[in-house]
Structures are given as C-alpha cells and as structure tokens.
Design a protein around this motif. Structure first.
Motif, PDB file in Angstrom:
ATOM      1  N   SER A 219     -13.521  63.149 -29.822  1.00 15.98           N
ATOM      2  CA  SER A 219     -14.427  62.400 -29.788  1.00 15.98           C
ATOM      3  C   SER A 219     -15.716  62.161 -31.045  1.00 15.98           C
ATOM      4  CB  SER A 219     -15.516  62.579 -28.261  1.00 15.98           C
ATOM      5  OG  SER A 219     -15.921  63.714 -28.253  1.00 15.98           O
ATOM      6  N   GLN A 220     -15.652  63.641 -31.348  1.00 18.35           N
ATOM      7  CA  GLN A 220     -16.802  64.097 -32.282  1.00 18.35           C
ATOM      8  C   GLN A 220     -16.429  63.403 -33.983  1.00 18.35           C
ATOM      9  OE1 GLN A 220     -18.006  68.088 -32.164  1.00 18.35           O
ATOM     10  NE2 GLN A 220     -16.626  68.366 -30.902  1.00 18.35           N
ATOM     11  N   TYR A 221     -14.960  62.712 -33.843  1.00 18.72           N
ATOM     12  CA  TYR A 221     -14.094  62.121 -35.315  1.00 18.72           C
ATOM     13  C   TYR A 221     -14.034  60.600 -34.694  1.00 18.72           C
ATOM     14  CZ  TYR A 221     -13.006  66.616 -35.908  1.00 18.72           C
ATOM     15  OH  TYR A 221     -13.368  68.482 -36.002  1.00 18.72           O
ATOM     16  N   LEU A 222     -15.079  59.906 -36.255  1.00 15.63           N
ATOM     17  CA  LEU A 222     -14.554  58.238 -36.367  1.00 15.63           C
ATOM     18  C   LEU A 222     -12.569  57.652 -36.648  1.00 15.63           C
ATOM     19  CD1 LEU A 222     -17.237  57.852 -38.597  1.00 15.63           C
ATOM     20  CD2 LEU A 222     -17.636  57.718 -36.534  1.00 15.63           C
ATOM     21  N   ILE A 223     -12.607  59.344 -36.602  1.00 10.97           N
ATOM     22  CA  ILE A 223     -10.281  58.450 -36.928  1.00 10.97           C
ATOM     23  C   ILE A 223     -10.058  59.527 -36.036  1.00 10.97           C
ATOM     24  CG2 ILE A 223      -8.212  58.659 -38.403  1.00 10.97           C
ATOM     25  CD1 ILE A 223     -10.208  58.022 -40.749  1.00 10.97           C
ATOM     26  N   ARG A 224      -9.899  58.483 -35.207  1.00  9.08           N
ATOM     27  CA  ARG A 224      -9.597  59.528 -33.593  1.00  9.08           C
ATOM     28  C   ARG A 224      -7.721  60.057 -34.386  1.00  9.08           C
ATOM     29  NH1 ARG A 224     -14.396  58.366 -32.670  1.00  9.08           N
ATOM     30  NH2 ARG A 224     -15.073  57.396 -30.866  1.00  9.08           N
ATOM     31  N   ARG A 225      -7.614  60.769 -34.299  1.00 10.95           N
ATOM     32  CA  ARG A 225      -6.570  62.254 -33.977  1.00 10.95           C
ATOM     33  C   ARG A 225      -6.980  63.154 -34.854  1.00 10.95           C
ATOM     34  NH1 ARG A 225      -4.142  61.959 -39.312  1.00 10.95           N
ATOM     35  NH2 ARG A 225      -4.439  60.739 -41.149  1.00 10.95           N
ATOM     36  N   LEU A 226      -6.827  64.269 -35.601  1.00  7.78           N
ATOM     37  CA  LEU A 226      -6.218  65.636 -35.600  1.00  7.78           C
ATOM     38  C   LEU A 226      -5.886  65.213 -37.149  1.00  7.78           C
ATOM     39  CD1 LEU A 226      -5.607  68.033 -33.386  1.00  7.78           C
ATOM     40  CD2 LEU A 226      -7.623  67.978 -34.018  1.00  7.78           C
ATOM     41  N   GLY A 227      -6.392  65.838 -38.018  1.00 11.67           N
ATOM     42  CA  GLY A 227      -5.416  66.519 -39.585  1.00 11.67           C
ATOM     43  C   GLY A 227      -4.744  66.766 -39.562  1.00 11.67           C
ATOM     44  N   GLU A 228      -3.467  65.746 -40.020  1.00  9.62           N
ATOM     45  CA  GLU A 228      -1.635  66.700 -40.227  1.00  9.62           C
ATOM     46  C   GLU A 228      -2.504  67.336 -41.539  1.00  9.62           C
ATOM     47  OE1 GLU A 228      -0.229  66.546 -38.027  1.00  9.62           O
ATOM     48  OE2 GLU A 228      -1.001  64.990 -37.035  1.00  9.62           O
ATOM     49  N   PRO A 229      -1.916  68.342 -42.114  1.00 12.80           N
ATOM     50  CA  PRO A 229      -1.789  68.392 -43.441  1.00 12.80           C
ATOM     51  C   PRO A 229      -1.539  68.834 -44.036  1.00 12.80           C
ATOM     52  CG  PRO A 229      -0.244  70.336 -41.614  1.00 12.80           C
ATOM     53  CD  PRO A 229      -0.726  69.273 -41.339  1.00 12.80           C
ATOM     54  N   GLU A 230      -0.267  66.894 -44.439  1.00 12.30           N
ATOM     55  CA  GLU A 230      -1.149  66.319 -45.540  1.00 12.30           C
ATOM     56  C   GLU A 230      -1.879  65.694 -45.747  1.00 12.30           C
ATOM     57  OE1 GLU A 230       3.426  66.639 -43.642  1.00 12.30           O
ATOM     58  OE2 GLU A 230       1.203  66.238 -42.662  1.00 12.30           O
ATOM     59  N   ASP A 231      -2.880  65.462 -44.972  1.00  7.58           N
ATOM     60  CA  ASP A 231      -4.488  65.099 -44.942  1.00  7.58           C
ATOM     61  C   ASP A 231      -4.559  65.874 -46.237  1.00  7.58           C
ATOM     62  OD1 ASP A 231      -3.894  62.830 -43.262  1.00  7.58           O
ATOM     63  OD2 ASP A 231      -4.021  63.821 -41.944  1.00  7.58           O
ATOM     64  N   PRO A 232      -4.953  66.785 -45.972  1.00  6.76           N
ATOM     65  CA  PRO A 232      -6.021  67.764 -46.652  1.00  6.76           C
ATOM     66  C   PRO A 232      -4.808  67.979 -48.524  1.00  6.76           C
ATOM     67  CG  PRO A 232      -5.528  69.122 -45.031  1.00  6.76           C
ATOM     68  CD  PRO A 232      -5.102  67.972 -44.361  1.00  6.76           C
ATOM     69  N   ALA A 233      -3.773  68.035 -48.058  1.00  4.80           N
ATOM     70  CA  ALA A 233      -2.594  68.601 -48.830  1.00  4.80           C
ATOM     71  C   ALA A 233      -2.587  67.453 -50.056  1.00  4.80           C
ATOM     72  CB  ALA A 233      -1.091  68.954 -48.570  1.00  4.80           C
ATOM     73  N   GLY A 234      -3.229  66.354 -49.976  1.00  3.49           N
ATOM     74  CA  GLY A 234      -2.900  65.279 -51.073  1.00  3.49           C
ATOM     75  C   GLY A 234      -3.810  65.339 -51.909  1.00  3.49           C
ATOM     76  N   LEU A 235      -4.610  65.948 -50.944  1.00  6.66           N
ATOM     77  CA  LEU A 235      -6.633  66.103 -52.400  1.00  6.66           C
ATOM     78  C   LEU A 235      -6.227  67.094 -53.262  1.00  6.66           C
ATOM     79  CD1 LEU A 235      -8.945  64.876 -53.698  1.00  6.66           C
ATOM     80  CD2 LEU A 235      -9.959  65.753 -51.122  1.00  6.66           C
ATOM     81  N   ILE A 236      -5.757  68.154 -52.330  1.00 12.23           N
ATOM     82  CA  ILE A 236      -5.657  69.306 -52.987  1.00 12.23           C
ATOM     83  C   ILE A 236      -4.477  69.160 -53.964  1.00 12.23           C
ATOM     84  CG2 ILE A 236      -4.540  71.982 -52.833  1.00 12.23           C
ATOM     85  CD1 ILE A 236      -5.872  71.769 -50.075  1.00 12.23           C
ATOM     86  N   LEU A 237      -3.233  69.091 -54.125  1.00  6.69           N
ATOM     87  CA  LEU A 237      -2.735  67.923 -54.813  1.00  6.69           C
ATOM     88  C   LEU A 237      -3.277  67.765 -56.190  1.00  6.69           C
ATOM     89  CD1 LEU A 237       0.305  67.404 -56.290  1.00  6.69           C
ATOM     90  CD2 LEU A 237       0.292  65.627 -54.870  1.00  6.69           C
ATOM     91  N   PHE A 238      -3.784  66.163 -55.956  1.00  5.89           N
ATOM     92  CA  PHE A 238      -4.627  65.968 -57.347  1.00  5.89           C
ATOM     93  C   PHE A 238      -5.546  67.018 -58.103  1.00  5.89           C
ATOM     94  CE2 PHE A 238      -9.008  63.991 -57.836  1.00  5.89           C
ATOM     95  CZ  PHE A 238      -8.287  62.339 -58.533  1.00  5.89           C
ATOM     96  N   LEU A 239      -6.324  67.630 -57.672  1.00  7.31           N
ATOM     97  CA  LEU A 239      -7.197  68.398 -58.103  1.00  7.31           C
ATOM     98  C   LEU A 239      -6.739  69.159 -58.278  1.00  7.31           C
ATOM     99  CD1 LEU A 239      -9.748  69.277 -55.320  1.00  7.31           C
ATOM    100  CD2 LEU A 239     -10.417  67.741 -56.976  1.00  7.31           C
ATOM    101  N   CYS A 240      -5.442  69.721 -58.658  1.00  6.30           N
ATOM    102  CA  CYS A 240      -4.555  70.557 -59.390  1.00  6.30           C
ATOM    103  C   CYS A 240      -3.915  70.141 -60.265  1.00  6.30           C
ATOM    104  CB  CYS A 240      -3.438  71.112 -57.848  1.00  6.30           C
ATOM    105  SG  CYS A 240      -4.384  72.276 -57.498  1.00  6.30           S
ATOM    106  N   SER A 241      -4.527  68.625 -60.226  1.00  8.07           N
ATOM    107  CA  SER A 241      -4.016  68.302 -60.920  1.00  8.07           C
ATOM    108  C   SER A 241      -4.507  67.100 -63.107  1.00  8.07           C
ATOM    109  CB  SER A 241      -3.166  67.049 -60.897  1.00  8.07           C
ATOM    110  OG  SER A 241      -3.578  65.550 -60.624  1.00  8.07           O
TER     111      SER A 241
END
Length: 262
Positions: A219-241
């Motif tokens: 109820s506290q999240y605008l996108i009504r699901r928990l994050g999955e590991p892939e969600d932050p991992a994609g941004l981390i990949l980008f920042l590593c590149s």
C-alpha cells in the motif's frame, strides 16, 4: 559494433553475491561480457553455487567466502584476486542488512538498544563498504579505471523509525560514495549508489508471511508489487558499464515509487 553495456576485459567483485540482488548482479555482469566475476558471501556454499552459474555463462568465476566487516580478511581476499585475476575493475558493495545472521523480526526502538545492537548494523553496511573500497582503489588508481557501486536502502534516504542505525549506516555509505566520487574522478573511477525499496530477497520475504501482510506493505508503493532482484540489478549493470562513464556521486532509488528523488 560494441554493445553499450559491454564489460569485456573487466573483472568484477560482488559482495553478498550468494543470493538475492547480489546473485542477479553477478549473473548480469557475466552475461554482458565481464571476463571474470568474483562472488563473495559469508557462506561458502552460496558463493560456490553462484560461481557455477557464472561459469556456465562463459566468465571466469571465483567464489570467495569472507566477512566484509573484517579488514584483514578483505585484504587477503583482494590479494587472492590480484594473484588469480590481476585485480578488480568493478566493485559492487552489495552485502548488507545485519550481516550473515540477519534478523529483522527482533527489532527494538532505538532508545531501548545499545552499542552491541548498533554494531551489527554498522559492521556490514558501513565498515564493509569502507573495507572493500579501501582495498579496491589502489589497483583502480594504478589502472586508471574503476567502477564502484554501493547498494544502500531507501532507509538511508528517508529514514525508517524501527531501523534507525541501519538508516544511519546506509546514509553514511552514500555520503562516503560521494566523497570517493570526488577523490577518484581524476583517476577514472566513478562511485555511485543504488537505493532499494522492498525487494524480494530472503531478508524481506521472511517478514511477509502471507498475502495480507504483503498487501499492507505494498500500500506504500505506487507500483503495487515488491521489487525483484532484476530491478536494481539492471541499473547496477548500467552503472558498472562505460555507458555510465560520466555519472558519479549519485544515488538512484529503485523502489516502485516508495519515495521520490529530486
């Protein structure tokens, strides 16, 4: 044509890489061409399992079990990496929570806690980041290249009342990364943070026993699901590149709209 996220020739070390977000980061780094991925975890069996997955993707894989809060152990691990792989180009400080025996169901108000409780939050979330960054930077400076990404929490951005010391440790890690960005930029080193909201990792799912509890959290999240590991991992990949070569000193929330960044 070189892929914008191509990591060919780079060696990465991911702390807390035996499960959750760290595991997914290690897999993405391998998928996008990293020559070698070092997987750290406090538990050797978890590191070894992810190393097998990384090797199946074609990258060299080195599992290393050590406690990131132990300065000497971290130094020994980096020495092994230098001997085996030549050094670390990419460091992902992902290890977090309260260390190898994290429990989030025994929290007490800050005013009822003491240094023994504080220490378990500070050790992994702040000391571990300092230790690993300290041992990674000399090689990065010598090579004229480095990517450091530290995984923090939205607790470090907005504060969480039942996680006061954890919030402080994560905020401290973010401030430390900003300082490292200023110190390391002239050596070709970038330093950034990714701040997580509620993400489906073992520590989080243990706190959500049923559908009703999950609905309350969401109820506290605008996108009504928990994050999955892939969600932050994609941004981390980008920042590593190299696609992120002109980005440093920043903190990016990946949180389903739990909080906003300006």
């Amino acid at each position: 044509m070189k892929h914008i996220l191509d990591l060919k020739g780079r060696t990465a070390l991911v702390t807390g890489g035996g499960q959750g977000v760290g595991r997914q980061v290690a897999l993405y780094l391998a998928q996008y061409g990293a020559s070698a991925v070092v997987i750290n975890d406090f538990h050797a069996d978890r590191a070894e399992a992810v190393a097998s997955e990384v090797a199946a993707l074609g990258a060299k894989a080195l599992p290393l079990a050590f406690d990131v809060s132990d300065f000497e152990a971290v130094g020994g691990a980096f020495a092994r990496v230098r001997e085996a792989l030549g050094g670390v180009d990419i460091l992902v400080n992902n290890a977090g929570n309260a260390g190898p025996t994290s429990r989030l169901d025994d929290l007490v108000p800050f005013w009822e806690s003491g240094p023994d409780e504080w220490r378990r939050w500070l050790a992994t979330n702040l000391d571990g980041v300092l230790n690993c960054t300290r041992h990674a930077m000399p090689g990065m400076i010598k090579g004229g290249y480095g990517r450091i990404v530290t995984v923090i929490s939205d607790a470090g951005r907005v504060g969480e009342p039942h996680l006061a010391v954890y919030s402080g440790a994560k905020a401290g890690a973010a401030g430390f990364m900003r300082a490292i960005a200023k110190a390391g930029g002239r050596f070709g080193i970038t330093a950034n943070c990714v701040a997580l909201g509620g993400t489906r990792t073992p520590a989080v799912t243990d706190l959500i026993p049923d559908e009703a509890a999950e609905k309350k959290v969401l109820s506290q999240y605008l996108i009504r699901r928990l994050g999955e590991p892939e969600d932050p991992a994609g941004l981390i990949l980008f920042l590593c590149s190299d696609a992120a070569s002109w980005i440093t000193g920043q903190t990016y929330p990946v949180n389903g709209g739990y909080s906003f960044a300006v």
